[in-house]
Design an enzyme around this catalytic site. Structure first.
Site, mmCIF file in Angstrom:
data_model
loop_
_atom_site.group_PDB
_atom_site.id
_atom_site.type_symbol
_atom_site.label_atom_id
_atom_site.label_comp_id
_atom_site.label_asym_id
_atom_site.label_seq_id
_atom_site.Cartn_x
_atom_site.Cartn_y
_atom_site.Cartn_z
ATOM 1 N N GLU A 16 0.830 -1.203 0.000
ATOM 2 C CA GLU A 16 0.000 0.000 0.000
ATOM 3 C C GLU A 16 0.870 1.260 0.000
ATOM 4 O O GLU A 16 1.812 1.380 0.776
ATOM 5 C CB GLU A 16 -0.906 0.000 1.234
ATOM 6 C CG GLU A 16 -1.862 1.186 1.292
ATOM 7 C CD GLU A 16 -2.722 1.200 2.549
ATOM 8 O OE1 GLU A 16 -3.754 1.891 2.547
ATOM 9 O OE2 GLU A 16 -2.350 0.530 3.542
ATOM 10 N N LYS A 73 -10.071 2.439 -2.248
ATOM 11 C CA LYS A 73 -10.260 1.878 -0.907
ATOM 12 C C LYS A 73 -11.600 2.304 -0.322
ATOM 13 O O LYS A 73 -11.911 3.488 -0.245
ATOM 14 C CB LYS A 73 -9.114 2.328 -0.006
ATOM 15 C CG LYS A 73 -9.066 1.697 1.376
ATOM 16 C CD LYS A 73 -7.790 2.125 2.078
ATOM 17 C CE LYS A 73 -7.640 1.514 3.445
ATOM 18 N NZ LYS A 73 -6.354 1.888 4.066
ATOM 19 N N CYS A 127 -5.760 -2.838 2.459
ATOM 20 C CA CYS A 127 -5.471 -2.726 3.891
ATOM 21 C C CYS A 127 -6.694 -2.868 4.797
ATOM 22 O O CYS A 127 -7.137 -3.979 5.054
ATOM 23 C CB CYS A 127 -4.720 -1.436 4.169
ATOM 24 S SG CYS A 127 -3.830 -1.460 5.757
#
Length: 291
Positions: A40, A113, A150
């Site tokens: 990331e 995300k 994540c």
């Protein structure tokens, strides 16, 4: 499918970080990787340790300079590449965006995300607008990639929706680590929880899981905390949650492993979780809480 993962340290020198990523991609390709996954926000430090508006200067439009650099890297190395970029979409609108490039350098797709944390030293809500592209696998020449990022890894709903839409592998570029105040016992609990829940996604969906984390200590530029020691330990799990590879804590690595995508069919025949889902009884899952 041969999968390459690049676990690296990052510094405030963006050019150095990009050079590490490019070297990792090349190293994986030389070992026969068809798919390479980066961590990331691999172009820079994990700037979300504190809230500082000047950090928005690290963002770039997509397409932008970093985008073109990694597009070219995918083409030169003939790999499908999962990158992770800080996207400037418009003034005041920024995303944490994974961009997937095909072997010819063209964009196969992107994912913004969806789950955005706001915890001590992980102040991402200050920087990132929640994603708006949904949970849709990205079709590539090596298969349909369920790319998430994540904090998404803590949510079984995200993995399930990717799997229900045909993802053949779940991929999580990641930046997670320990605070200097964490005891050895707490460190063990945190890492164990992190790996266990992702292995659970593999089991529940009958899919391989690839999690690529950064490594090394990064300073809290605000000086409020002692920084974060990113715990590395990137890993690849098989379709029954078995650990196929686990990287070290404090070492930058480029590693290639062959994963059999056909095992999903075998595992789902043995454990037919999708067949037995009670979709008539799950209405409550769309609620925040059932009072």
């Amino acid at each position: 499918m041969k999968i390459g993962i690049v676990q690296q340290t990052c510094s405030p020198q963006v050019s150095d970080n990009i050079a590490k990523s490019l070297a990792g991609i090349k190293a994986c390709a030389e070992q026969g990787a068809e798919l390479v996954v980066l961590q990331e926000l691999h172009c820079g430090i994990y700037f979300c340790q504190a809230e500082d508006a000047s950090m928005f200067d690290l963002a770039e439009p997509i397409p932008g300079p970093a985008y073109h650099t990694f597009s070219q890297a995918a083409k030169e190395n003939q790999v499908v590449l999962v990158s992770s970029l800080f996207e400037k979409r418009a003034p005041g609108i920024y995303h944490n965006t994974a961009v997937v490039f095909e072997k010819d350098g063209t964009e196969a797709g992107r994912y913004r995300k969806m789950h955005i944390p706001d915890d001590p030293a992980y102040y991402e809500k200050f920087y990132f607008t929640p994603g708006d592209l949904g949970f849709t696998p990205i079709a590539t020449s090596v298969g349909k990639l369920g790319v998430l990022v994540c904090w998404d890894q803590w949510y079984p709903e995200a993995a399930r929706l990717m799997a229900m839409r045909g993802a053949e592998v779940l991929i999580y570029p990641t930046a997670i680590g320990w605070a200097d105040s964490d005891t050895a016992e707490e460190q063990s609990r945190q890492f164990g929880a992190w790996q266990t829940i992702q292995r659970g996604h593999a089991v529940a969906n009958g899919l391989p899981v690839i999690a690529v984390n950064r490594t090394g200590w990064e300073k809290d530029f605000s000086g409020v905390t002692g920084g974060i020691r990113f715990w590395g330990q990137s890993f690849i799990a098989g379709a029954q949650g078995e650990i196929l590879y686990n990287a070290p804590v404090d070492e930058a690595i480029n590693y290639v492993l062959e994963v059999d995508k056909l095992r999903t069919e075998q595992v789902r025949r043995m454990w037919p979780f999708f067949r037995d889902r009670r979709i008539d009884a799950y209405d409550g899952l769309t609620k925040r809480y059932l009072d």
